[in-house]
Design a protein around this motif. Structure first.
Motif, short mmCIF file in Angstrom:
data_model
loop_
_atom_site.label_atom_id
_atom_site.label_comp_id
_atom_site.label_asym_id
_atom_site.label_seq_id
_atom_site.Cartn_x
_atom_site.Cartn_y
_atom_site.Cartn_z
N ALA B 258 -38.66 0.14 41.92
CA ALA B 258 -37.96 -0.06 43.19
C ALA B 258 -37.30 1.27 43.53
O ALA B 258 -37.61 2.29 42.90
CB ALA B 258 -36.94 -1.17 43.05
N ILE B 259 -36.39 1.27 44.52
CA ILE B 259 -35.74 2.52 44.91
C ILE B 259 -34.67 2.88 43.87
O ILE B 259 -33.80 2.06 43.56
CB ILE B 259 -35.11 2.38 46.31
CG1 ILE B 259 -36.19 2.07 47.35
CG2 ILE B 259 -34.34 3.65 46.68
CD1 ILE B 259 -35.66 1.62 48.70
N LEU B 260 -34.77 4.07 43.35
CA LEU B 260 -33.79 4.50 42.34
C LEU B 260 -32.51 4.93 43.03
O LEU B 260 -32.54 5.72 43.98
CB LEU B 260 -34.37 5.66 41.52
CG LEU B 260 -35.53 5.29 40.60
CD1 LEU B 260 -36.26 6.55 40.12
CD2 LEU B 260 -35.03 4.47 39.41
N VAL B 261 -31.40 4.40 42.57
CA VAL B 261 -30.12 4.78 43.16
C VAL B 261 -29.18 5.33 42.09
O VAL B 261 -29.31 5.00 40.91
CB VAL B 261 -29.43 3.59 43.88
CG1 VAL B 261 -30.22 3.17 45.12
CG2 VAL B 261 -29.23 2.41 42.94
N ASP B 262 -28.24 6.16 42.55
CA ASP B 262 -27.23 6.67 41.62
C ASP B 262 -26.05 5.71 41.58
O ASP B 262 -26.10 4.62 42.15
CB ASP B 262 -26.83 8.10 42.01
CG ASP B 262 -26.14 8.16 43.37
OD1 ASP B 262 -25.74 7.10 43.90
OD2 ASP B 262 -25.99 9.28 43.91
N GLU B 263 -24.96 6.16 40.94
CA GLU B 263 -23.82 5.23 40.77
C GLU B 263 -23.13 4.89 42.09
O GLU B 263 -22.41 3.91 42.18
CB GLU B 263 -22.82 5.84 39.80
CG GLU B 263 -22.27 7.17 40.33
CD GLU B 263 -21.43 7.92 39.33
OE1 GLU B 263 -21.62 7.68 38.14
OE2 GLU B 263 -20.61 8.72 39.76
N THR B 264 -23.38 5.71 43.13
CA THR B 264 -22.81 5.38 44.44
C THR B 264 -23.79 4.57 45.28
O THR B 264 -23.56 4.37 46.47
CB THR B 264 -22.41 6.65 45.22
OG1 THR B 264 -23.60 7.37 45.59
CG2 THR B 264 -21.53 7.57 44.39
N MET B 265 -24.88 4.15 44.67
CA MET B 265 -25.93 3.36 45.32
C MET B 265 -26.72 4.19 46.33
O MET B 265 -27.46 3.65 47.15
CB MET B 265 -25.37 2.10 46.01
CG MET B 265 -24.56 1.17 45.14
SD MET B 265 -25.47 0.54 43.72
CE MET B 265 -26.64 -0.54 44.52
N GLN B 266 -26.59 5.51 46.26
CA GLN B 266 -27.33 6.38 47.16
C GLN B 266 -28.68 6.73 46.52
O GLN B 266 -28.77 6.91 45.31
CB GLN B 266 -26.54 7.66 47.44
CG GLN B 266 -27.12 8.49 48.57
CD GLN B 266 -26.15 9.55 49.07
OE1 GLN B 266 -26.14 9.88 50.24
NE2 GLN B 266 -25.33 10.08 48.20
N ARG B 314 -16.93 5.13 45.27
CA ARG B 314 -16.67 4.15 44.21
C ARG B 314 -17.92 4.01 43.34
O ARG B 314 -18.96 3.58 43.83
CB ARG B 314 -16.37 2.76 44.81
CG ARG B 314 -15.10 2.67 45.58
CD ARG B 314 -13.87 2.51 44.66
NE ARG B 314 -12.67 2.79 45.42
CZ ARG B 314 -12.06 1.90 46.19
NH1 ARG B 314 -12.52 0.70 46.26
NH2 ARG B 314 -10.99 2.25 46.86
N ALA B 315 -17.79 4.39 42.10
CA ALA B 315 -18.92 4.25 41.19
C ALA B 315 -19.17 2.77 40.94
O ALA B 315 -18.23 2.01 40.69
CB ALA B 315 -18.64 4.97 39.88
#
Lengths: 108, 450
Positions: B258-266, B314-315
């Protein structure tokens, strides 16, 4: 507010309320339906089975106790919920304390 | 200052939660939600209850059109087909172009068709969308014999619904155990017993390889692996779902399953975020980016992504995946890492996940230990990683579900219980309850009398 003083205020105000208003104290004893928002999938089975037409899921969505004055405390919503989202809570302050401890612990 | 333009692709749990949260923090921003289905938000898990006639079709709507107006959310019906990350714009199928300052992709996941011929025949159904469920209900009234294919909750819900509608229902199991990736033998047997009570026929080691049609393009049978034909006029497919990530196909946005996101959901591209079934989020237990196809995860992610989209950094810490469901009158809750047995010949990560499950469930902790208790139709299975509880599965009695969930989520040291692991039966439940009340008490005391 410090955690400690939060609790003291909480318990103090709880007992004062009870002294001041017997009717309210009775209500608190009867209790109300309380949701766990993290279990709810908004399917609406609860509200569909409510004999007085309370949309219980709107409370579950916000994680608020079902304080609708129309609630006849029949418990239908609790029984039909397929996800165990709802429960009967007679000691709202106890519950609040538990919840607060959980979040306080997470934030430390 | 110009109001921020938020575009949210997806009108499900993640998208709507995000819209609502953005509005709470940004009263002037322009929020547009693009919905591929022409309805206000409905509860996808609720479709099973529509099928079981437990609620009406109207009741499945979790938000009314007025709610969107009140929240000043612009709800557009249409399909987003392409994304230009340089110009920051999304194009819809009908040609409309929506420029954005922040984009949230919350497109969810869709049921996967069977990998064999006959998927396009009339009589092949899914329990995946409101339109599909309505069609399934209409057909269930007319069809006499149905075959259901697939493991997982949706397949079982479909089976239950068909049996409820009086259809002669046959459930095909590729192997010898129901939902083998999650249940152990006893758990499976309990549920299988309940299924038989509702007159569901379970066929073990049976695999469909083709759906056969008649001259009018209607299902008449399925062909089995051994070459035999099995007559039926309805086929229910629930082999899993696939994250809907076609929108990012020709973009530099990084994807895995799926779409990989970082801790900020970006995502890997600035101002493009993802949440819900189409996002793959770092899981602290398995130390990998994992996929949850779970409503509560989608809500939590929708909330977290909104805070980041409005500029509050917010992480997001992914919780331990949890699901509670009701199948054939049996309450089942599943949480954390619970893989009972991983077959050597099967890949560690499944190709398709079924709705209401998480990839984390199929994993196995490093220092594995487990406890097991059964009492009639009630079972408890606990999975430990060293001193910590990392997974649990409860069938029937749900008394200790919330405590276990809390203990996993907060990594409460569970060593004390370890000596009780072999006691079994109701004693295991009591032991957990004792541990829980004791740890709650000492915690409360430490806060009240520091």
């Amino acid at each position: 507010m410090a955690k400690e003083s939060f609790f003291r205020t909480l318990f103090k105000s709880a007992s004062q309320d009870a002294d001041q208003d017997d009717q309210q104290a009775d209500l608190a004893k009867v209790g109300c339906v309380v949701p766990d928002a993290s279990r709810c999938v908004q399917c609406g089975v609860c509200g569909y089975n409510c004999p007085v037409g309370i949309q219980v899921r709107d409370y579950a969505h916000r994680g608020l106790p079902v304080d609708d004055p129309r609630c006849i405390t029949c418990g239908n919503c609790i029984n039909v919920c397929p996800r165990g989202t709802l429960r009967w809570e007679t000691q709202a302050h106890e519950l609040l304390k538990d919840r607060f401890l959980l979040t306080a612990d997470l934030q430390v | 200052m110009q109001p921020i333009r938020y575009v949210i692709v997806g009108n499900g749990a993640a998208g709507v939660t995000a819209a609502e949260t953005i509005r709470q923090h940004d009263s002037v921003g322009e929020i547009t939600i693009i919905s591929a289905e022409p309805f206000p938000m409905y509860s996808r898990p609720g479709l099973a209850y529509v099928f079981l006639n437990e609620i009406s079709k109207e009741q499945v709507f979790a938000r009314q059109p007025e709610w969107y107006q009140q929240m000043r959310l612009n709800l557009l019906f249409g399909k987003a087909v392409s994304l230009d990350v340089d110009r920051q714009a999304v194009q819809l199928e009908d040609g409309r172009i929506l420029p954005y300052d922040r984009l949230l992709i919350a497109t969810g996941a869709r049921a996967v068709p069977p990998p064999y011929a006959g998927a396009d025949l009339k009589g092949v159904h899914y329990l995946d969308t409101l339109a599909g469920t309505k069609e399934l209900m209409k057909q269930a009234k007319r069809r006499r014999r149905a075959v259901v294919v697939g493991g997982g909750i949706t397949a079982l819900e479909m089976t239950e619904g068909l049996a409820h509608h009086g259809v002669d229902t046959h459930y095909f199991l590729r192997r010898d155990r129901l939902w083998g990736k999650v249940f152990n033998d006893t758990e499976a047997k309990i549920l299988e017993g309940r299924m038989r009570q509702q007159h569901v026929h379970i066929h073990y080691n049976t695999e469909a390889v083709e759906i056969l049609g008649d001259r009018r393009g209607r299902v008449r049978a399925v062909r089995l692996k051994d070459g035999k034909e099995f007559k039926c006029n309805l086929v229910g497919i629930a082999i899993g779902v696939r994250p809907s990530i076609d929108l990012v196909k020709d973009t530099p946005i990084e994807t895995d399953r799926a779409i990989l996101v970082d801790e900020t959901m970006q995502s890997s591209v600035r101002n493009v975020y993802a949440a819900g079934d189409c996002a793959q989020v770092y899981d602290p237990w398995t130390e990998q980016h994992m996929l949850d196809i779970l409503w509560p995860s989608a809500v939590a992610e929708g909330h977290a992504v909104a805070l980041n989209m409005v500029g509050k950094h917010r992480a997001y810490k992914k919780g331990s995946p949890f699901n509670a469901c009701l199948l054939f009158g049996l309450h089942i809750s599943t949480m954390g890492q619970i893989n009972p047995r991983r077959d050597e010949d099967e890949p560690e990560i499944h190709q398709y996940l079924s709705r209401g499950s998480s990839e984390v469930w199929y994993t196995y902790p490093r220092h594995y230990a487990s406890a097991w208790a059964e009492e009639g139709d009630n079972t408890i299975r606990l999975v430990m990683d060293g001193d910590y509880l990392v997974g649990a599965l409860l069938v029937g009695d749900q008394t200790i579900a919330d405590p276990l969930r809390y203990i996993i989520e907060n990594r409460v040291n569970f060593r004390e219980i370890h000596s009780d692991f072999s006691i079994g039966g109701l004693a295991l439940k009591r032991s957990v309850q004792r541990f829980w009340s004791k740890s709650n008490q000492s915690q409360a005391e430490s806060y009240l009398n520091p």
